[in-house]
Write an enzyme that holds these catalytic residues in place. Structure first.
Site, PDB file in Angstrom:
ATOM      1  N   TYR A  96      -0.987   1.367  -2.513  1.00 32.66           N
ATOM      2  CA  TYR A  96       0.363   1.840  -2.223  1.00 32.66           C
ATOM      3  C   TYR A  96       0.326   3.330  -1.945  1.00 32.66           C
ATOM      4  CZ  TYR A  96       5.361   2.786  -2.791  1.00 32.66           C
ATOM      5  OH  TYR A  96       6.662   3.169  -2.585  1.00 32.66           O
ATOM      6  N   TYR A 141      -4.575  -2.780   8.205  1.00 34.68           N
ATOM      7  CA  TYR A 141      -5.826  -3.363   7.726  1.00 34.68           C
ATOM      8  C   TYR A 141      -6.697  -3.831   8.881  1.00 34.68           C
ATOM      9  CZ  TYR A 141      -3.435  -3.455   3.190  1.00 34.68           C
ATOM     10  OH  TYR A 141      -2.768  -3.113   2.050  1.00 34.68           O
TER      11      TYR A 141
END
Length: 168
Positions: A96, A141
């Site tokens: 995060y 990602y």
């Protein structure tokens, strides 16, 4: 800058865990306390590890004596094991970065540190889960070379079902 989390970081990591849960529309499920997080990371038998992203200067001190930067993100992870490869890997439970700090390279730096740890220790996998609707994270990602494992489905036992099975 990325560094290993310290006990002084637990309150900010806990706050960011709650921010992440809110973003994932599951704040009511995030019941972990600061005390539980501290025990998991720094107790007699640590079950998890954490790294934090620290912004350069200009922020509130984080209490570690390591500069005046503000903790703006974290990665919380633990070891898993592959019976097929015969070695440990890292399972990334949470990654995060606070929304106002995204785009500054903190998330990539956290993942780079975990990849470095994998290489240094001979671990052959770095794995995590992402919600299907989280398109910004999926794109991030995939930009790093990560690929979904879409032939696998995650299963989970919790609450009553876990208690019932464990009682047998």
């Amino acid at each position: 800058m990325i560094r290993t989390a310290t006990p002084a970081d637990v309150p900010v990591i806990h706050a960011m865990v709650r921010e992440l849960a809110e973003y994932e529309k599951a704040l009511d499920e995030a019941n972990a306390t600061e005390e539980q997080l501290h025990e998991a990371l720094f107790g007699d038998r640590p079950a998890a590890y954490a790294h934090v992203a620290v912004a350069d200067g200009g922020g509130a001190g984080d209490g570690d004596g390591g500069g005046d930067g503000e903790v703006v993100g974290f990665a919380l992870w633990f070891l898993n094991f592959s019976t097929w490869r015969g070695v440990h890997g890292i399972y990334l439970e949470d990654l995060y970065v606070r929304p106002e700090r995204r785009g500054g390279g903190h998330g990539k730096a956290l993942l780079t540190e975990l990849a470095r740890i994998c290489r240094e220790r001979g671990y052959e996998r770095l794995e995590w889960s992402v919600l299907n609707w989280n398109a910004p994270s999926i794109a991030f990602y995939e930009s790093l070379g990560a690929r979904p494992q879409d032939e696998w489905t995650v299963y989970r036992l919790t609450d009553g079902a876990l208690a019932e099975l464990g009682a047998n």
